[in-house]
Design an enzyme around this catalytic site. Structure first.
Site, short mmCIF file in Angstrom:
data_model
loop_
_atom_site.label_atom_id
_atom_site.label_comp_id
_atom_site.label_asym_id
_atom_site.label_seq_id
_atom_site.Cartn_x
_atom_site.Cartn_y
_atom_site.Cartn_z
N TRP A 1 -2.88 -2.53 -1.72
CA TRP A 1 -2.62 -3.93 -1.99
C TRP A 1 -3.47 -4.68 -0.97
O TRP A 1 -3.23 -4.62 0.23
CB TRP A 1 -1.13 -4.26 -1.81
CG TRP A 1 -0.79 -5.65 -2.23
CD1 TRP A 1 -0.48 -6.07 -3.49
CD2 TRP A 1 -0.70 -6.81 -1.39
NE1 TRP A 1 -0.21 -7.43 -3.47
CE2 TRP A 1 -0.33 -7.90 -2.20
CE3 TRP A 1 -0.89 -7.04 -0.02
CZ2 TRP A 1 -0.16 -9.19 -1.70
CZ3 TRP A 1 -0.72 -8.32 0.47
CH2 TRP A 1 -0.36 -9.38 -0.38
N HIS B 1 15.96 -36.23 -10.62
CA HIS B 1 15.29 -36.85 -9.48
C HIS B 1 13.80 -36.49 -9.43
O HIS B 1 13.18 -36.58 -8.38
CB HIS B 1 15.99 -36.43 -8.18
CG HIS B 1 17.42 -36.87 -8.13
ND1 HIS B 1 17.79 -38.18 -7.91
CD2 HIS B 1 18.57 -36.19 -8.33
CE1 HIS B 1 19.11 -38.28 -7.95
NE2 HIS B 1 19.61 -37.08 -8.21
N CYS C 1 0.84 -1.18 0.00
CA CYS C 1 0.00 0.00 0.00
C CYS C 1 0.89 1.24 0.00
O CYS C 1 1.92 1.27 0.66
CB CYS C 1 -0.96 0.10 1.17
SG CYS C 1 -2.08 -1.28 1.33
N ARG D 1 3.59 -0.10 -5.01
CA ARG D 1 3.36 -0.72 -3.70
C ARG D 1 2.02 -1.46 -3.63
O ARG D 1 1.70 -2.09 -2.62
CB ARG D 1 3.40 0.35 -2.61
CG ARG D 1 4.70 1.11 -2.57
CD ARG D 1 4.66 2.15 -1.48
NE ARG D 1 4.59 1.52 -0.18
CZ ARG D 1 5.64 1.13 0.52
NH1 ARG D 1 6.84 1.34 0.05
NH2 ARG D 1 5.49 0.56 1.68
N LYS E 1 11.45 -14.62 -12.10
CA LYS E 1 11.17 -13.47 -12.99
C LYS E 1 10.09 -13.83 -13.99
O LYS E 1 9.15 -13.08 -14.22
CB LYS E 1 12.41 -13.04 -13.77
CG LYS E 1 13.45 -12.17 -13.16
CD LYS E 1 13.11 -10.78 -12.76
CE LYS E 1 12.47 -10.78 -11.40
NZ LYS E 1 13.34 -10.53 -10.28
N GLU F 1 6.64 -14.05 -12.39
CA GLU F 1 6.11 -12.75 -12.00
C GLU F 1 5.61 -11.94 -13.19
O GLU F 1 4.59 -11.27 -13.11
CB GLU F 1 7.21 -11.90 -11.34
CG GLU F 1 7.62 -12.32 -9.97
CD GLU F 1 8.65 -11.36 -9.39
OE1 GLU F 1 8.38 -10.79 -8.35
OE2 GLU F 1 9.73 -11.20 -10.00
N LYS G 1 5.62 -4.09 -4.78
CA LYS G 1 7.07 -3.96 -4.74
C LYS G 1 7.62 -4.16 -3.34
O LYS G 1 8.62 -4.81 -3.13
CB LYS G 1 7.44 -2.56 -5.26
CG LYS G 1 8.92 -2.28 -5.30
CD LYS G 1 9.53 -2.92 -6.50
CE LYS G 1 11.02 -2.75 -6.56
NZ LYS G 1 11.63 -3.82 -7.36
N GLU H 1 16.28 -17.53 -9.93
CA GLU H 1 15.89 -16.14 -10.17
C GLU H 1 15.23 -16.00 -11.54
O GLU H 1 14.24 -15.29 -11.70
CB GLU H 1 17.12 -15.23 -10.03
CG GLU H 1 16.94 -13.77 -10.39
CD GLU H 1 15.88 -13.05 -9.56
OE1 GLU H 1 15.38 -13.59 -8.56
OE2 GLU H 1 15.51 -11.92 -9.96
N ASN I 1 -1.48 1.49 5.94
CA ASN I 1 -0.63 0.48 5.29
C ASN I 1 -0.18 -0.47 6.38
O ASN I 1 0.48 -0.05 7.33
CB ASN I 1 0.57 1.18 4.63
CG ASN I 1 1.64 0.19 4.19
OD1 ASN I 1 1.34 -0.98 3.94
ND2 ASN I 1 2.86 0.66 4.11
N GLY I 2 -0.55 -1.73 6.27
CA GLY I 2 -0.15 -2.70 7.29
C GLY I 2 -1.31 -3.62 7.62
O GLY I 2 -2.29 -3.70 6.87
O1 M6R Z 1 12.68 -5.37 -0.97
P1 M6R Z 1 13.14 -6.79 -0.79
O2 M6R Z 1 14.40 -7.08 -1.54
O3 M6R Z 1 13.27 -7.17 0.65
O4 M6R Z 1 12.01 -7.66 -1.42
C1 M6R Z 1 12.05 -9.05 -1.38
C2 M6R Z 1 11.04 -9.66 -2.32
O5 M6R Z 1 9.75 -9.27 -2.00
C3 M6R Z 1 11.32 -9.27 -3.78
O6 M6R Z 1 12.61 -9.61 -4.16
C4 M6R Z 1 10.31 -9.94 -4.70
O7 M6R Z 1 10.54 -11.32 -4.74
C5 M6R Z 1 10.36 -9.31 -6.09
N1 M6R Z 1 9.03 -9.28 -6.65
C6 M6R Z 1 11.26 -10.01 -7.03
O8 M6R Z 1 11.20 -9.55 -8.33
#
Ligand code: M6R
Length: 611
Positions: free
Chosen positions: A73, A507, A2, A27, A488, A491, A606, A484, A99-100
């Protein structure tokens, strides 16, 4: 999660709030709303993005000099108009954004319901707001006092901004566990989840701490703790320019951030790495040198992409420093009973510096006496502030929800950290130390070179964009890069993707392989290269489609793979920084080909400031 914005001062509040919300949309983007104070309270809110709210209220009375805004969010209650913030109290006199998560909201709601309260939304926020109003009415106290009493009785995390129709130029704000920045202007104040909404108006900001409450008026900022004692606001100068948060001619922030990597890695190395002199300067290490030299163990705590950077670091630190490393998901670490011993060092890796799981996990480790070393991108963020020492990644603001440039900067910092400790501990040969320093210094240039053939990846993306699944495989230093790459793709394109150690594939996941499955091999030249080539053979024998990220000069792999992408030659410790970039591009181009809003993919945010 948020985004929150507030303004009080002589300017029109609405345009400042809307512009600020657009910058904070990373956010969360489930709904948007604003509350404006102008001869009474006006609240406009709507499911969807900021632009949708803007369109829907054209022609309404938006004149005000004080107001608050929210981009959501969703946690409690589906994304909808009625669950959108701001929420108003039963009397209609108060409006609040949050936010929270208020964890004990169900109990509070039950108590309020017994008193006859009815709720218009499913949110914990509306419960907290009415709880505050109830305290104000019953205790016959002012709003500030009611907020203080209420916050002492709630559990969970919050930043709240609250306005009241009988106090037209005041915003009451409070924080615990979620970020809050207050910009100090001349006769005006700005509030935000980060500094981006206030960048063009002021460079002077106050980072509000947990359990602090701010009473914000145009020419007054009063900061107090929950015990009603005044605290002197500590004003910090922002070192960030507006251009850093704009797209600068790129179609998307994600693409801009991928292409910024030559300069962000350079910025990360600048002032720290001097290959000619054989020096790495990192005060965060030097100031705690004995701890690092004598560390029994390093525990790396992070989430998501930052966790993957931690995995790469595990390989590098164990190899170069001979210190055992454990890499922990923050969300798991915090809820078990972890063993943290004297002599252990915790590395907290986070782009945002606000990830709730990471933050709480390191608070817990700190209570157990651990030293916290923060590797954080956002300057002044919560994790940076509670760390005992650390190193900023200096990647600049990362706006795209998918982490790209922050990841390579994390790798650069972690490699320098490992080299520095190894040198101090004498666990690295002079020759290797020198070689790696020079190799590290060359990374920005090599990234520049490989980005020139981004179109090759675009063509590969077009070819495989309709695959429902994908497998990413790598070994050694490149295993976390495979993870990673899979993250990506998930996402940004919504394709189901799994990352696996290449040898582990036989396996189980090998059962998935058929002529339709794209298998991305991160197969740059390293000590295990022949082994991964055998794994490629195993996939080809089952008719899988192989996309291989390989090193320039590799002549064997192209004969086996369906598609290849070359990265410049580099030492195996350095190569992950290069190999990750084509995977970022792959997810970007697949996402674009599938029509995904790559900067704001569905369901994500984010900065994950809730557990
Ligand atoms: O701000 P942070 O690096 O602590 O965030 C961690 C994860 O939330 C963040 O890396 C998330 O996995 C991203 N969407 C990756 O692209």
């Amino acid at each position: 999660m948020c985004g929150i914005v507030g303004y009080t001062g002589p300017r029109e509040a609405y345009p400042i709030i809307i512009k600020g919300l657009k910058r904070l949309e990373y956010r969360g983007y489930d709904s948007t709303g604003v509350a404006l104070l102008n001869s009474g309270l006006k609240v406009y809110k709507k499911k969807g993005r900021v632009a949708e709210l803007e369109d829907s209220i054209v022609g309404k009375d938006l004149h005000a000099h004080t107001g608050i805004g929210h981009t959501r969010w969703a946690t409690h209650g589906e994304p909808s108009d009625r669950n959108a913030h701001p929420h108003t109290s039963r009397s209609g006199k108060l409006a609040m954004i949050h936010n929270g998560i208020i964890e004990n909201y169900a109990q509070l709601k039950q108590d309020l319901t017994k008193k006859g309260y009815q709720f218009k939304s499913d949110t914990d926020t509306e419960v907290l707001l009415n709880f505050i109003e109830d305290i104000k009415e019953n205790n016959q106290c002012n709003l500030e006092e009611a907020v203080r009493i209420a916050l002492k009785r709630v559990t969970g995390a919050y930043v709240i901004l609250l306005i009241a129709n009988d106090d037209p130029d005041t915003i009451i704000a409070a924080r615990k566990g979620s970020p809050l920045v207050i910009g100090v202007g001349k006769g005006e104040h700005f509030l935000g989840s980060d500094a981006s909404p206030m960048l063009e108006y002021t460079k002077e900001v106050v980072y509000v701490n947990d359990y602090e409450l701010a009473i914000v008026r145009p020419d007054e900022l009063i900061l107090k703790n929950l015990g009603n004692e005044k605290i002197t606001p500590f004003v910090t100068k922002l070192d960030m320019e507006l251009a850093a948060i704009e797209k600068g001619g790129y179609d998307h922030f994600m693409l801009k951030e991928i292409f910024e990597q030559p300069s962000t890695i350079h910025d990360c190395l600048r002032g720290r790495l001097d290959a000619e002199a054989g020096l790495i300067t990192m005060s965060g290490i030097t100031n705690n040198l004995e701890h690092f030299k004598n560390a029994n163990r390093i525990i790396i705590i992070a989430c998501g992409t930052s966790w993957h950077a931690g995995l790469v670091a595990e390989y590098i630190i164990e190899e170069l420093c001979r210190i055992p490393v454990e890499v922990e998901y923050a969300s798991e670490f915090r809820y078990r009973n972890p063993i943290v011993n004297k002599g252990d060092i915790i590395f907290a890796i986070s782009q945002s510096g606000e990830t709730a799981d990471t933050l709480v996990a390191i608070e817990k480790a700190k209570e157990q006496g651990a030293i916290i070393f923060g590797i954080v991108n956002v300057v002044g963020s919560s994790i940076a502030r509670i760390s005992d020492g650390g190193a900023y990644t200096h990647a600049g603001p990362e706006i795209g929800v998918a982490s790209t440039k922050a990841f390579t900067a994390q790798l650069a910092v972690l490699t320098m950290v490992a080299l520095k400790i190894a040198k101090e501990k004498n666990t690295i040969s002079e020759a290797l130390y020198k070689e790696l320093l020079f190799e590290l210094a060359e990374v920005p240039e090599k990234v520049e070179v490989l980005l020139k053939s981004a179109d090759t990846i675009k063509a590969i993306a077009e070819k495989y964009k309709d695959s429902p699944n994908a497998l990413f495989l790598g070994r050694g230093y490149n295993f976390p890069i495979a993870l990673e790459g899979a993250l990506k793709l998930k996402e940004i394109s919504y394709i189901h993707a799994e990352g696996y150690p290449a040898a582990e594939m036989k396996h189980g996941p090998i059962a998935l392989v058929d002529e339709n499955l794209p298998v991305v091999f991160v197969a740059t030249k390293d000590s295990y290269h022949e082994k991964i080539v055998s794994n490629i053979q195993e996939i080809k024998a089952r008719k899988g489609k192989v996309i291989a990220i390989i090193t320039e000069g590799d002549e064997t792999t192209p004969t086996l793979a369906d598609d290849v992408y070359y990265v410049p030659s580099a030492h195996e410790i350095i190569a992950p920084m290069l190999a990750t970039i084509p995977l970022q591009l792959l997810s970007y181009y697949v996402g674009i080909a599938k029509g995904v809003d790559v900067d704001k993919p569905r369901n994500l945010a984010k900065s994950v400031t809730v557990e």
